[in-house]
Write an enzyme that holds these catalytic residues in place. Structure first.
Site, PDB file in Angstrom:
ATOM      1  N   GLY A 185      27.197 -53.349  25.289  1.00 40.17           N
ATOM      2  CA  GLY A 185      27.076 -53.075  26.718  1.00 40.17           C
ATOM      3  C   GLY A 185      28.456 -53.179  27.355  1.00 40.17           C
ATOM      4  O   GLY A 185      29.493 -53.074  26.677  1.00 40.17           O
ATOM      5  N   HIS A 446      48.747 -32.641  45.077  1.00 37.63           N
ATOM      6  CA  HIS A 446      49.209 -32.249  43.739  1.00 37.63           C
ATOM      7  C   HIS A 446      50.564 -32.877  43.470  1.00 37.63           C
ATOM      8  O   HIS A 446      51.411 -32.868  44.352  1.00 37.63           O
ATOM      9  CB  HIS A 446      49.341 -30.730  43.655  1.00 37.63           C
ATOM     10  CG  HIS A 446      49.892 -30.276  42.339  1.00 37.63           C
ATOM     11  ND1 HIS A 446      49.137 -30.287  41.183  1.00 37.63           N
ATOM     12  CD2 HIS A 446      51.137 -29.832  41.990  1.00 37.63           C
ATOM     13  CE1 HIS A 446      49.884 -29.845  40.180  1.00 37.63           C
ATOM     14  NE2 HIS A 446      51.103 -29.575  40.646  1.00 37.63           N
TER      15      HIS A 446
HETATM   16  P1  NAD Z   1      24.514 -55.062  29.201  1.00 37.05           P
HETATM   17  O1  NAD Z   1      23.109 -54.992  29.655  1.00 37.05           O
HETATM   18  O2  NAD Z   1      25.526 -54.142  29.789  1.00 37.05           O
HETATM   19  O3  NAD Z   1      24.565 -54.817  27.618  1.00 37.05           O
HETATM   20  C1  NAD Z   1      23.888 -55.607  26.686  1.00 37.05           C
HETATM   21  C2  NAD Z   1      23.680 -54.782  25.420  1.00 37.05           C
HETATM   22  O4  NAD Z   1      23.201 -55.653  24.420  1.00 37.05           O
HETATM   23  C3  NAD Z   1      22.657 -53.667  25.595  1.00 37.05           C
HETATM   24  O5  NAD Z   1      23.199 -52.458  25.118  1.00 37.05           O
HETATM   25  C4  NAD Z   1      21.482 -54.136  24.753  1.00 37.05           C
HETATM   26  O6  NAD Z   1      20.786 -53.070  24.166  1.00 37.05           O
HETATM   27  C5  NAD Z   1      22.179 -54.978  23.697  1.00 37.05           C
HETATM   28  N1  NAD Z   1      21.336 -56.014  23.078  1.00 37.05           N
HETATM   29  C6  NAD Z   1      20.407 -56.789  23.685  1.00 37.05           C
HETATM   30  N2  NAD Z   1      19.870 -57.648  22.772  1.00 37.05           N
HETATM   31  C7  NAD Z   1      20.496 -57.416  21.597  1.00 37.05           C
HETATM   32  C8  NAD Z   1      20.415 -57.976  20.283  1.00 37.05           C
HETATM   33  N3  NAD Z   1      19.573 -58.975  20.021  1.00 37.05           N
HETATM   34  N4  NAD Z   1      21.229 -57.498  19.316  1.00 37.05           N
HETATM   35  C9  NAD Z   1      22.080 -56.470  19.573  1.00 37.05           C
HETATM   36  N5  NAD Z   1      22.204 -55.901  20.790  1.00 37.05           N
HETATM   37  C10 NAD Z   1      21.430 -56.373  21.794  1.00 37.05           C
HETATM   38  O7  NAD Z   1      24.921 -56.591  29.354  1.00 37.05           O
HETATM   39  P2  NAD Z   1      26.335 -57.302  29.206  1.00 37.05           P
HETATM   40  O8  NAD Z   1      27.323 -56.399  28.586  1.00 37.05           O
HETATM   41  O9  NAD Z   1      26.034 -58.609  28.564  1.00 37.05           O
HETATM   42  O10 NAD Z   1      26.734 -57.528  30.710  1.00 37.05           O
HETATM   43  C11 NAD Z   1      25.920 -58.360  31.534  1.00 37.05           C
HETATM   44  C12 NAD Z   1      25.885 -57.873  32.946  1.00 37.05           C
HETATM   45  O11 NAD Z   1      27.135 -58.028  33.558  1.00 37.05           O
HETATM   46  C13 NAD Z   1      25.489 -56.416  33.040  1.00 37.05           C
HETATM   47  O12 NAD Z   1      24.508 -56.281  34.024  1.00 37.05           O
HETATM   48  C14 NAD Z   1      26.745 -55.735  33.444  1.00 37.05           C
HETATM   49  O13 NAD Z   1      26.513 -54.622  34.288  1.00 37.05           O
HETATM   50  C15 NAD Z   1      27.519 -56.825  34.164  1.00 37.05           C
HETATM   51  N6  NAD Z   1      28.936 -56.575  33.953  1.00 37.05           N
HETATM   52  C16 NAD Z   1      29.516 -55.554  34.622  1.00 37.05           C
HETATM   53  C17 NAD Z   1      30.839 -55.259  34.396  1.00 37.05           C
HETATM   54  C18 NAD Z   1      31.465 -54.104  35.117  1.00 37.05           C
HETATM   55  O14 NAD Z   1      30.921 -53.701  36.126  1.00 37.05           O
HETATM   56  N7  NAD Z   1      32.552 -53.533  34.636  1.00 37.05           N
HETATM   57  C19 NAD Z   1      31.578 -55.985  33.477  1.00 37.05           C
HETATM   58  C20 NAD Z   1      30.953 -57.010  32.801  1.00 37.05           C
HETATM   59  C21 NAD Z   1      29.625 -57.298  33.052  1.00 37.05           C
END
Ligand code: NAD
Length: 469
Positions: A185, A446
């Site tokens: 993620g 530009h």
């Molecule tokens: P996320 O929901 O973005 O991603 C988590 C990922 O882990 C998903 O793709 C999911 O399918 C996978 N997953 C879940 N259980 C699993 C398992 N047992 N084994 C393997 N894969 C598994 O969550 P995140 O990356 O932990 O981020 C947390 C939150 O923080 C999110 O809501 C995100 O939007 C937010 N965040 C945002 C930013 C940004 O805006 N740039 C940066 C960091 C975090």
């Protein structure tokens, strides 16, 4: 004993809570923030958005010096990574910004107590100070803004040493030779990028078969291609079964369509999403409605099931994003003050700060197809943009989608240089209900990267100038 009374008590001083409190104060309300963290700013400022961006920027510069400066005609004798200094600078950025919130509170006369807040019946708030002293205060309105914490998985419980969450991965004292990340993620990809640039061999195990399902399919395909080319080994459809920690490494067992596998790494980052901090936030007698995932139930304006109790940010439905929480904070403050605060949930931008950056607003192509919406799409590659070429970042593209009949913008998706900044124009355009033609007829300076958005909007009508076909 008389209880101290406030017009508003905000539980949580992150981007949702501190913004709500400042807006309340601006509107003449007496606001108190209760936060139990060592510094104001919540996850975002202390162990999230800000420190990760400090490391993303520093590691990107190191990567450029190592791999790209020679092409620019810049040479040097020896490049050295001083991880201690990189971490110290990150912390000083965090300290400056968290102290900045304390200064803003003083300037706006927002009161602040360091302690743990818990909602009691009749809008009373129990505050437990760091020395375990307790007091109770009462408010006309309570805003719950307690945020979220890293989700855990039983197959790989964090120990703060070998198996860590995002906070741990922001503070490694040396570059792990092999870093295994569970979850592809936003956090997995951003922190994976940091450590890959600094020299780690990064493997990411993702449970889902699809990659970045919240982004437009064309963007996620391009992203996968780029991340693989950067050396990140992303394995989809991989279910983690168990983990074994030894003195020097962790061995993780996982299953995918081809069978069971083992992989060893010095460090493991678990980045599988976040859980709302709604447990222990309200006494059972308050009857605060919370769903099975821990999200506090709210209406469109963030009212909870209890009169004059509001909930905002990661505690409630919608994307867990700092800017979404802040906007809800402003909306709720304005509603409490009798004004017409509003959040447009259709125009919340998303950003992933990888290289190239990914940013989007509105619907993806797959959503439009699923909803049978007739649309036109225009695409423009950064390889045909003069500024991107000049600065050596010709990767990626902009895609603009507009309604087939009305031409109203439905979604804008960017993968490429400064996507996080470029998306603001698209958000503004959508907020103003602009058409693709409105963007196409707007003059862009530009040479700038923003011309790629301009040309993608022109491409909706097959009128892009610097593109074949
Ligand atoms: P996320 O929901 O973005 O991603 C988590 C990922 O882990 C998903 O793709 C999911 O399918 C996978 N997953 C879940 N259980 C699993 C398992 N047992 N084994 C393997 N894969 C598994 O969550 P995140 O990356 O932990 O981020 C947390 C939150 O923080 C999110 O809501 C995100 O939007 C937010 N965040 C945002 C930013 C940004 O805006 N740039 C940066 C960091 C975090």
């Amino acid at each position: 004993m008389s209880e101290t009374h406030h017009q508003v008590i905000v539980i949580g001083g992150g981007p949702a809570g501190y913004v709500a409190a400042i807006r309340c104060a601006q509107l003449g309300l007496d606001a108190l923030v209760v936060d139990d963290g060592p510094a104001l700013g919540g996850t975002c400022l202390n162990v999230g958005c800000i420190p990760s961006k400090a490391l993303l920027d520093a590691s990107e510069k190191y990567h450029q010096a190592r791999h790209e400066f020679a092409d620019l005609g810049i040479g040097f004798d020896k490049l050295r990574l001083d991880l201690g200094q990189m971490m110290a600078r990150k912390q000083s950025v965090v300290d400056t910004l968290t102290q900045g919130i304390a200064t803003l509170f003083k300037a706006n006369k927002v009161k602040y107590i360091r302690g743990r807040g818990r909602l009691l019946p009749q809008n009373r708030v129990e505050i437990t100070h760091p020395d375990d002293e307790e007091e109770i205060r009462v408010a006309e309105h309570v805003i719950l803004a307690a945020g979220s914490r890293s989700a855990e998985i039983a197959a790989a419980p964090t120990d703060g040493e070998r198996i860590v969450d995002s906070t741990g991965a922001l503070g490694f004292d040396e570059v792990p030779k092999r870093l295994l990340i569970i979850g592809a993620g936003v956090i997995g990809l951003e922190l994976g990028s940091v450590w890959a640039r600094l020299g780690s061999q990064v493997t990411i195990l993702e449970a889902r078969e699809g990659f970045l399902p919240m982004t437009d399919a064309a963007v996620s395909r391009e992203a996968m291609r780029r991340f693989k080319a950067q050396g990140m080994d992303i394995r989809l459809g991989a279910r983690v079964l168990s983990s074994k920690v030894t003195r020097k490494q962790v061995t993780v067992e996982y299953a995918d369509a081809t069978g069971q596998h083992k992989i060893a790494a010095e460090r493991v980052l678990v980045a599988v999403g976040r859980t709302p901090n709604s447990d222990q936030l309200a006494a059972a007698e308050t009857e605060l409605l919370v769903d099975e995932g821990g999200l506090v139930h709210v209406d469109e304006q963030c009212r909870t099931s209890i009169p004059n109790v509001w909930a905002i940010g990661d505690l409630v439905r919608g994307p867990m994003l700092a800017h979404k929480g802040s906007e809800e904070g402003v909306m709720v403050a304005e509603r409490i003050a009798g004004r017409a605060g509003h959040v447009n949930y259709d125009t919340i931008p998303g950003v992933i700060y990888t290289q190239p950056e990914i940013a989007w607003v509105g619907c993806t192509e797959q959503q439009l197809k699923a909803e049978n919406v007739r649309y036109k799409a225009g695409m423009f590659p950064f390889s045909a943009n003069g500024r991107a070429r000049a600065q050596g970042t010709p990767e990626g593209f902009v895609r603009v989608m507009a309604d087939a009949e009305s031409d109203r913008l439905l979604g804008v998706h960017i993968i490429g240089p400064s996507a996080s900044e470029l998306i603001a124009e698209a958000v503004l355009a959508m907020e103003f209900d602009a058409s693709a033609e409105d963007l196409a007829r707007t003059i862009h300076a530009h040479p700038t990267l923003s011309e790629a958005l301009h040309e993608a909007a022109m491409a909706v009508d097959k009128a892009a100038i610097h593109k074949f076909g």
